[in-house]
Design a protein around this motif. Structure first.
Motif, mmCIF file in Angstrom:
data_model
loop_
_atom_site.group_PDB
_atom_site.id
_atom_site.type_symbol
_atom_site.label_atom_id
_atom_site.label_comp_id
_atom_site.label_asym_id
_atom_site.label_seq_id
_atom_site.Cartn_x
_atom_site.Cartn_y
_atom_site.Cartn_z
ATOM 1 N N GLY A 1 0.825 -1.211 0.000
ATOM 2 C CA GLY A 1 0.000 0.000 0.000
ATOM 3 C C GLY A 1 0.853 1.252 0.000
ATOM 4 N N VAL A 2 1.890 1.278 0.840
ATOM 5 C CA VAL A 2 2.790 2.440 0.871
ATOM 6 C C VAL A 2 3.521 2.571 -0.457
ATOM 7 C CG1 VAL A 2 4.811 3.464 1.974
ATOM 8 C CG2 VAL A 2 3.076 2.342 3.371
ATOM 9 N N LEU A 3 3.987 1.440 -1.001
ATOM 10 C CA LEU A 3 4.705 1.475 -2.281
ATOM 11 C C LEU A 3 3.830 2.046 -3.394
ATOM 12 C CD1 LEU A 3 6.590 -1.958 -2.292
ATOM 13 C CD2 LEU A 3 7.546 0.307 -1.861
ATOM 14 N N LEU B 1 -5.455 -3.993 -15.208
ATOM 15 C CA LEU B 1 -6.910 -3.904 -15.109
ATOM 16 C C LEU B 1 -7.407 -2.622 -14.450
ATOM 17 C CD1 LEU B 1 -7.800 -7.573 -14.029
ATOM 18 C CD2 LEU B 1 -8.191 -6.515 -16.259
ATOM 19 N N THR B 2 -6.550 -1.960 -13.713
ATOM 20 C CA THR B 2 -6.874 -0.769 -12.904
ATOM 21 C C THR B 2 -7.851 -1.104 -11.772
ATOM 22 O OG1 THR B 2 -8.704 0.061 -14.288
ATOM 23 C CG2 THR B 2 -6.485 0.759 -14.893
ATOM 24 N N ILE B 3 -7.974 -2.408 -11.462
ATOM 25 C CA ILE B 3 -8.731 -2.824 -10.280
ATOM 26 C C ILE B 3 -7.750 -2.842 -9.120
ATOM 27 C CG2 ILE B 3 -10.041 -4.686 -9.184
ATOM 28 C CD1 ILE B 3 -10.860 -5.586 -11.999
ATOM 29 N N ARG B 4 -8.058 -2.115 -8.056
ATOM 30 C CA ARG B 4 -7.103 -1.990 -6.964
ATOM 31 C C ARG B 4 -7.709 -2.407 -5.624
ATOM 32 N NH1 ARG B 4 -2.281 1.988 -7.723
ATOM 33 N NH2 ARG B 4 -2.217 2.274 -9.984
ATOM 34 N N ILE B 5 -6.851 -2.995 -4.783
ATOM 35 C CA ILE B 5 -7.187 -3.245 -3.385
ATOM 36 C C ILE B 5 -6.593 -2.061 -2.633
ATOM 37 C CG2 ILE B 5 -6.992 -4.845 -1.451
ATOM 38 C CD1 ILE B 5 -6.171 -7.002 -3.547
ATOM 39 N N PRO C 1 -2.690 -2.558 -7.215
ATOM 40 C CA PRO C 1 -3.246 -3.291 -8.359
ATOM 41 C C PRO C 1 -3.448 -4.757 -7.999
ATOM 42 C CG PRO C 1 -1.444 -1.877 -9.062
ATOM 43 C CD PRO C 1 -1.438 -1.858 -7.560
ATOM 44 N N ILE C 2 -4.553 -5.331 -8.403
ATOM 45 C CA ILE C 2 -4.853 -6.711 -8.051
ATOM 46 C C ILE C 2 -3.794 -7.663 -8.609
ATOM 47 C CG2 ILE C 2 -6.332 -7.179 -10.061
ATOM 48 C CD1 ILE C 2 -8.160 -8.741 -8.078
#
Length: 237
Positions: free
Chosen positions: A175-177, A195-199, A203-204
């Motif tokens: 997350g920090v990175l 995909l630009t889907i992120r947690i 990125p997933i």
């Protein structure tokens, strides 16, 4: 001080695990040789992958948070990432399997692996236009096929469950990175490639990328650890 951000992340990732490696109940320090061999071997293709993706602009690094030392045009912190993260994950796997029984994960592996392979292949095929996505999920599918059906390891269910536990550490570190808590991300991604889907900010694909890296580290660690144990026994005879 900002220039030390990435190196501090690496340090914090490894330091507690390193200290506890010498605990008499754990003694992971006796397995440092096996770990170093496995992590270096696994790091080589991942560094090549990293180098190529950086070169073509799949991702890039924010110099504000880096020491400025580069190897193969990659920040030295990024190179160390491929040692620090596997160390913490392998150490955790070693400890948990040493003190807890995970027999129930054999059934998990039986169903999880084929389902994961099918999903990975589908995602890779559907998103062939997104390089990071298709390559990551393809490598994941191939890795599971090799380890489960060809090599026939019996710990993939166990490793997958432990990796899920490790997500508690993965999320804050990655997350920090990727920008959590910072003015801008340390690692930046080019939208057309994933995909630009992120947690949160992650990125997933990163989670799948990390999973592949860890299961290969565990495979080689087990292999070298067994080999080193045989050598030690023969030496003592």
């Amino acid at each position: 001080m900002q220039s030390y951000t990435y190196i501090i992340i690496n340090f914090l990732t490894i330091i507690i695990c390193f200290i506890y490696s010498f605990d008499q109940r754990i003694q992971f320090n006796k397995h440092f040789g096996a770990f170093l061999k496995s992590s270096i071997i696994v790091a080589i293709p991942f560094i090549i992958w990293d180098y190529y993706f950086t070169k073509i602009g799949v991702w890039w690094f924010n110099d504000t948070y880096l020491l400025g030392i580069r190897v193969l045009n990659l920040p030295i912190e990024e190179i160390l990432f491929f040692i620090c993260i596997p160390f913490s994950c392998t150490f955790t796997y070693f400890c948990l399997t040493k003190f807890f029984k995970f027999g129930w994960t054999n059934q998990l592996q039986k169903y999880l692996v084929p389902i994961s392979i099918i999903i990975s292949i589908i995602v890779a095929v559907i998103h062939q236009d997104k390089l990071y996505t298709t390559l990551t999920f393809s490598v994941c599918a191939l890795s599971l096929i090799i380890l489960h059906y060809i090599v026939k390891v019996n710990w993939l269910g166990k490793a997958s469950f432990i990796y899920t536990i490790l997500m508690a550490g993965f999320l804050p570190v990655n997350g920090v990175l990727t920008g959590t808590g910072l003015e801008s991300p340390i690692v930046n991604y080019n939208d057309p490639f994933y995909l630009t889907i992120r947690i949160l900010t992650i990125p997933i694909e990163d989670a799948v990328y990390g999973y592949v890296m860890i299961i290969w580290n565990i495979y080689l660690f087990n292999k070298f650890n067994k080999s080193d144990s045989i050598i030690r026994k023969n030496t003592l005879k």
